[in-house]
Design a protein around this motif. Structure first.
Motif, mmCIF file in Angstrom:
data_model
loop_
_atom_site.group_PDB
_atom_site.id
_atom_site.type_symbol
_atom_site.label_atom_id
_atom_site.label_comp_id
_atom_site.label_asym_id
_atom_site.label_seq_id
_atom_site.Cartn_x
_atom_site.Cartn_y
_atom_site.Cartn_z
ATOM 1 N N ILE A 111 8.023 -63.113 24.191
ATOM 2 C CA ILE A 111 8.991 -63.578 25.183
ATOM 3 C C ILE A 111 8.342 -64.527 26.183
ATOM 4 C CG2 ILE A 111 10.500 -62.841 27.069
ATOM 5 C CD1 ILE A 111 11.621 -62.341 24.293
ATOM 6 N N GLU A 128 24.827 -59.779 25.483
ATOM 7 C CA GLU A 128 24.135 -58.729 24.755
ATOM 8 C C GLU A 128 24.418 -58.871 23.269
ATOM 9 O OE1 GLU A 128 26.284 -54.875 25.504
ATOM 10 O OE2 GLU A 128 27.219 -56.122 27.037
ATOM 11 N N GLN A 129 23.482 -58.416 22.441
ATOM 12 C CA GLN A 129 23.632 -58.504 20.999
ATOM 13 C C GLN A 129 23.134 -57.208 20.371
ATOM 14 O OE1 GLN A 129 21.483 -61.705 19.177
ATOM 15 N NE2 GLN A 129 22.312 -61.343 17.152
ATOM 16 N N ILE A 154 20.057 -55.775 22.504
ATOM 17 C CA ILE A 154 19.174 -56.712 23.197
ATOM 18 C C ILE A 154 19.998 -57.530 24.176
ATOM 19 C CG2 ILE A 154 17.496 -58.562 22.919
ATOM 20 C CD1 ILE A 154 16.577 -56.075 21.568
ATOM 21 N N LEU A 156 20.239 -60.977 26.272
ATOM 22 C CA LEU A 156 19.696 -62.316 26.048
ATOM 23 C C LEU A 156 20.105 -63.285 27.141
ATOM 24 C CD1 LEU A 156 20.896 -62.544 22.345
ATOM 25 C CD2 LEU A 156 18.645 -61.812 23.059
ATOM 26 N N CYS A 158 20.378 -67.400 27.218
ATOM 27 C CA CYS A 158 20.310 -68.533 26.297
ATOM 28 C C CYS A 158 20.752 -69.823 26.967
ATOM 29 C CB CYS A 158 21.188 -68.277 25.066
ATOM 30 S SG CYS A 158 20.717 -66.824 24.121
ATOM 31 N N MET A 165 17.130 -69.067 22.958
ATOM 32 C CA MET A 165 16.892 -67.881 23.772
ATOM 33 C C MET A 165 15.566 -68.050 24.505
ATOM 34 S SD MET A 165 15.949 -64.005 22.718
ATOM 35 C CE MET A 165 14.245 -64.552 22.593
ATOM 36 N N ASP A 167 14.760 -66.040 27.307
ATOM 37 C CA ASP A 167 14.340 -64.772 27.898
ATOM 38 C C ASP A 167 15.197 -63.653 27.314
ATOM 39 O OD1 ASP A 167 12.986 -62.927 29.439
ATOM 40 O OD2 ASP A 167 13.115 -64.132 31.264
ATOM 41 N N SER A 168 14.623 -62.464 27.253
ATOM 42 C CA SER A 168 15.334 -61.341 26.655
ATOM 43 C C SER A 168 14.640 -60.038 27.017
ATOM 44 C CB SER A 168 15.374 -61.500 25.127
ATOM 45 O OG SER A 168 16.019 -60.406 24.520
ATOM 46 N N CYS A 169 15.384 -58.938 26.918
ATOM 47 C CA CYS A 169 14.795 -57.612 27.118
ATOM 48 C C CYS A 169 15.636 -56.589 26.356
ATOM 49 C CB CYS A 169 14.722 -57.255 28.604
ATOM 50 S SG CYS A 169 16.307 -57.141 29.429
ATOM 51 N N TYR A 188 19.966 -55.923 34.510
ATOM 52 C CA TYR A 188 19.540 -56.750 33.388
ATOM 53 C C TYR A 188 19.790 -58.231 33.643
ATOM 54 C CZ TYR A 188 18.500 -52.744 30.443
ATOM 55 O OH TYR A 188 17.927 -51.605 29.922
ATOM 56 N N ILE A 192 16.468 -60.849 33.495
ATOM 57 C CA ILE A 192 16.213 -61.927 32.525
ATOM 58 C C ILE A 192 16.500 -63.319 33.089
ATOM 59 C CG2 ILE A 192 16.631 -60.407 30.558
ATOM 60 C CD1 ILE A 192 19.322 -61.686 30.195
#
Length: 282
Positions: A111, A128-129, A154, A156, A158, A165, A167-169, A188, A192
């Motif tokens: 990341i 979110e995904q 996850i 995201l 974007c 993408m 950044d993500s967590c 969140y 991110i």
């Protein structure tokens, strides 16, 4: 890659010691071979063959000769069993404080590269995904309305133009030790977008993230981000006049203003039980 290379060879040494005879199939992996292994995995996914048995992937009469030309089926399956990304000897102790600990080191390296090597445009989307996964995982989720239903969630950030993408967590669940006292969506969203604090970029999100306190916090120094998002009509900050009214004409909009915030309610159809509410931070 260096970290995966190190941990994979550690596991190969353990597994190879259990074989009576040593052979090239159970030898230590080279960094070039590790690139090849990951390349085969990515290639099978790109070709839509990732659901096929390994024996079919390495059968030249079915899927071509690319796989068998790089390594044998036995070597491929052995390396997959040995592929590791963390120190197994200390994993259980580290996992007690953090569910994501076994993969966190590799994740943070990846990341950070995404953050460092790309400059996003003025418009950012937060969402979110659910990544399909049915294996063992302490934070695997079940979401019945998703196509995969089981997977890892996850969050995201974007770039709207390129879909990159940056950044993500991972979402570790409501009861995770790292869960904050504030709303999860707020936590969140702020987490991110840290790399774009102070840039006056435009952030868009859905109603899982959106709240009036979040919009106000993003506007303040040192964050300085413009926020746009749909918000649930049952939020206490939404005036009753902005909620569903059967007598209200279809296609009309209502606007509300408070300090730097703007609230817009649009009625798309007469059959809708609630109006579509959008919250802007200006």
């Amino acid at each position: 890659m260096d970290e995966i290379f190190l941990r994979t060879n550690e596991d190969i040494l353990v597994k190879a010691s259990k074989y009576k005879q040593q052979s090239s199939t159970i030898s230590l992996i080279r960094i070039e071979e590790l690139h090849t292994l990951l390349g085969l995995i990515i290639f099978s996914g790109a070709m839509g063959n990732n659901d096929l048995p390994n024996r079919e992937l390495f059968d030249p009469t079915l899927c071509g000769s690319k796989d068998i030309a790089t390594m044998s089926l036995e070597r491929f399956e052995f390396l997959l069993r040995c592929l590791h990304i963390d120190d197994r000897s200390t994993r259980e102790n580290r996992r007690q404080n953090d569910k994501f600990e076994p993969i966190r080191n590799i994740w943070e390296i990846f990341i950070q590269r995404c953050r460092d090597l790309y400059k996003p445009c003025a418009y950012i989307n937060i969402d979110e995904q659910l990544l399909a996964f049915r294996g063992r995982c302490p934070f695997r989720m079940y979401i019945p309305n998703k196509p995969a239903k089981y997977g890892i969630k996850i969050v995201l950030a974007c770039d709207v133009n390129s879909k990159y993408m940056f950044d993500s967590c991972p979402y570790l669940g409501k009861n995770a030790e790292t869960a904050p006292a504030e709303l999860l969506g707020t936590h969140y969203c702020k987490l991110i977008t840290k790399t774009i604090y102070g840039s006056n970029r435009n952030v868009t999100a859905d109603n899982w993230f959106t709240s009036v306190p979040l919009a106000e916090q993003l506007l303040e120094d040192p964050i300085n981000l413009i926020f746009t998002g749909t918000i649930k009509a049952n939020k206490k900050e939404i005036p009753s006049e902005f909620k569903h009214n059967p007598s209200r004409r279809v296609g009309t909009s209502m606007f509300g203003f408070h300090t730097k915030l703007t609230l817009v309610s649009f009625k798309p159809e007469s059959q809708k039980n609630s109006s579509s509410v959008v919250y802007f931070a200006q």
